[in-house]
Design a protein around this motif. Sequence first.
Motif, PDB file in Angstrom:
ATOM      1  N   THR A  52       5.649   7.346   1.386  1.00  0.00           N
ATOM      2  CA  THR A  52       7.292   7.188   1.416  1.00  0.00           C
ATOM      3  C   THR A  52       7.618   5.862   2.132  1.00  0.00           C
ATOM      4  N   HIS A  53       6.479   5.177   2.682  1.00  0.00           N
ATOM      5  CA  HIS A  53       7.105   3.742   3.338  1.00  0.00           C
ATOM      6  C   HIS A  53       7.240   2.854   2.153  1.00  0.00           C
ATOM      7  N   PHE A  60       1.439   9.820  -5.466  1.00  0.00           N
ATOM      8  CA  PHE A  60       1.646   8.619  -4.788  1.00  0.00           C
ATOM      9  C   PHE A  60       3.157   8.489  -4.199  1.00  0.00           C
ATOM     10  N   ARG A  61       4.204   8.815  -4.951  1.00  0.00           N
ATOM     11  CA  ARG A  61       5.415   8.809  -4.438  1.00  0.00           C
ATOM     12  C   ARG A  61       5.548   9.650  -3.465  1.00  0.00           C
ATOM     13  N   ARG A  65      -4.841   0.089  -3.689  1.00  0.00           N
ATOM     14  CA  ARG A  65      -5.573  -0.874  -2.970  1.00  0.00           C
ATOM     15  C   ARG A  65      -4.985  -1.423  -1.704  1.00  0.00           C
ATOM     16  N   GLY A  66      -3.473  -1.362  -1.840  1.00  0.00           N
ATOM     17  CA  GLY A  66      -2.729  -2.065  -0.773  1.00  0.00           C
ATOM     18  C   GLY A  66      -2.677  -1.042   0.401  1.00  0.00           C
ATOM     19  N   VAL A  67      -2.582   0.020   0.095  1.00  0.00           N
ATOM     20  CA  VAL A  67      -2.521   1.270   1.240  1.00  0.00           C
ATOM     21  C   VAL A  67      -3.804   1.387   1.781  1.00  0.00           C
ATOM     22  N   LEU A  68      -4.911   1.209   0.899  1.00  0.00           N
ATOM     23  CA  LEU A  68      -6.135   1.615   1.513  1.00  0.00           C
ATOM     24  C   LEU A  68      -6.534   0.501   2.454  1.00  0.00           C
ATOM     25  N   ARG A  69      -6.266  -0.753   1.850  1.00  0.00           N
ATOM     26  CA  ARG A  69      -6.614  -1.922   2.800  1.00  0.00           C
ATOM     27  C   ARG A  69      -6.261  -1.774   4.125  1.00  0.00           C
TER      28      ARG A  69
END
Length: 494
Positions: free
Chosen positions: A174-175, A169-170, A193-197
Amino acid sequence: MSVHSTSPQFKDNAHAALHDVQLQRALSNVRVGFIEKRAKAAGKLPEFEALRDSARDIKDHVLAHLDLYLEAYIAKVEASGGIVHFARDAAEARAIVTDICREKGARTVTKGKSMISEEIGLNDHLAAAGIEPVETDLGEYIIQLRHETPSHIIAPAVHVNASQVEEDFRRAHTHLDAARDLSEPVNLLTEARGVLRERFLAADVGITGANFLVAETGTSIIVTNEGNGDLTQILPKTHVVLASIEKLVPTLEDASQLLRVLARSATGQELSVYTTFTTGPRRPEDPDGPESYHVVLIDNGRSSMLGTEFEEMLRCIRCGACMNHCPVYHAVGGHAYGWVYPGPMGAVLTPSLIGVDKGGHLPNASTFCGRCESVCPVRIPLPKLMRHWREREFERHLSPATVRSGIAAWAFFARRPALYRLATRVSMNLLAFAGRRKGGTKGRFAWLPFAGGWTEHRDFPAPQGGTFQERFARERAGRSGETGATAPASSRAA
Ligand code: SF4
């Protein structure tokens, strides 16, 4: 998907897996967790064994009338406004999906977990066409970031631990704030969850697999525990269902019977958290759903299994129970198998789909303990089918010279019963004598010629109690003694 499945490769992979401490730790979850949960769930349902019979019969009935159910299903999908495509092989399936995506001007595609998508190697193909595929099942997302393939059909990232996920994930996100805390699994989940949303909302096309296709209604059914499949198929304007042809079931009632054994066999749940039924595109009165709905029915070798001794394999509902209970899978994990499907089901299905010349060695990766068959919800006789593949491998002279000469030596003795009995008695006495010694780091039998594949990693019990023939003769004599003793009682009763 490319094939990394040859006999030497399997051995190399297995060897590496056995020495991989992290992998061995991860596999301990499979060895215990899945097995206990399934046993508990099955034990709580008195009709579980009857449901397994019924599940087997439903699938057999469909396979016997597959053409009729395909026709009925296609008619229903079309009546509900959907479009059905038929792909004879992986290349056709990839081309159909890519054409649909291009027609829709898609740049991003979200995907629910789908083993058939892995089988046809869809992601690489889409990426090469300039379309970004985004896996939305958490396990699939993790292995996509790691550029790996699934190591288990229901838990694709079972080989990965939390600190490896943190690293991934790191590296990929990178954002996000570099100082964020990812030490807890819940933080990893929240981040995914946040990234995939964002990706769900940006997707132009959503691609899912199907656990079942219902001929009576034209419905596709998916089961997930994360709800990602629902967001994949509802949010984009276009939904594409990928399904192999044996996923058909006649009616909703049949599907519900299969659902009752699927989750219990897979994860020990009574039902998966989300079981979603989808029929056609969004209708005017629907609050949400895709504007267009496509189903790609994929053969890719299934129809040539019909009517053969391998037809029973097409009953598989991809629950993963066979690999969860397989001592070979427990030892080497899924990647050792070198192609999409690992474990006992893979050992039968892989040679059926890619050919015995490429996958014929996989059925040898079995102890024939029978645990896979004993837990399969649709009662596939996996050891019997593996034995058929072993015969084919032998007939085609594909098995290694050591195996062939071993079998030839066995056949020499087997044709001479007196010599066979003598040879087994002498060998057994030798092994029993050797078994009294204390084992070194490599076990008591490390000196045995040709047995290094076994003895390098494990010891085995010293034989005791006579040879098989001696014990069999004793038991048979005992049984006839019992019969003789009870005969007068029966006569008296008469
Ligand atoms: S072969 Fe049976 S146990 Fe294995 S995945 Fe298929 S249905 Fe499940």
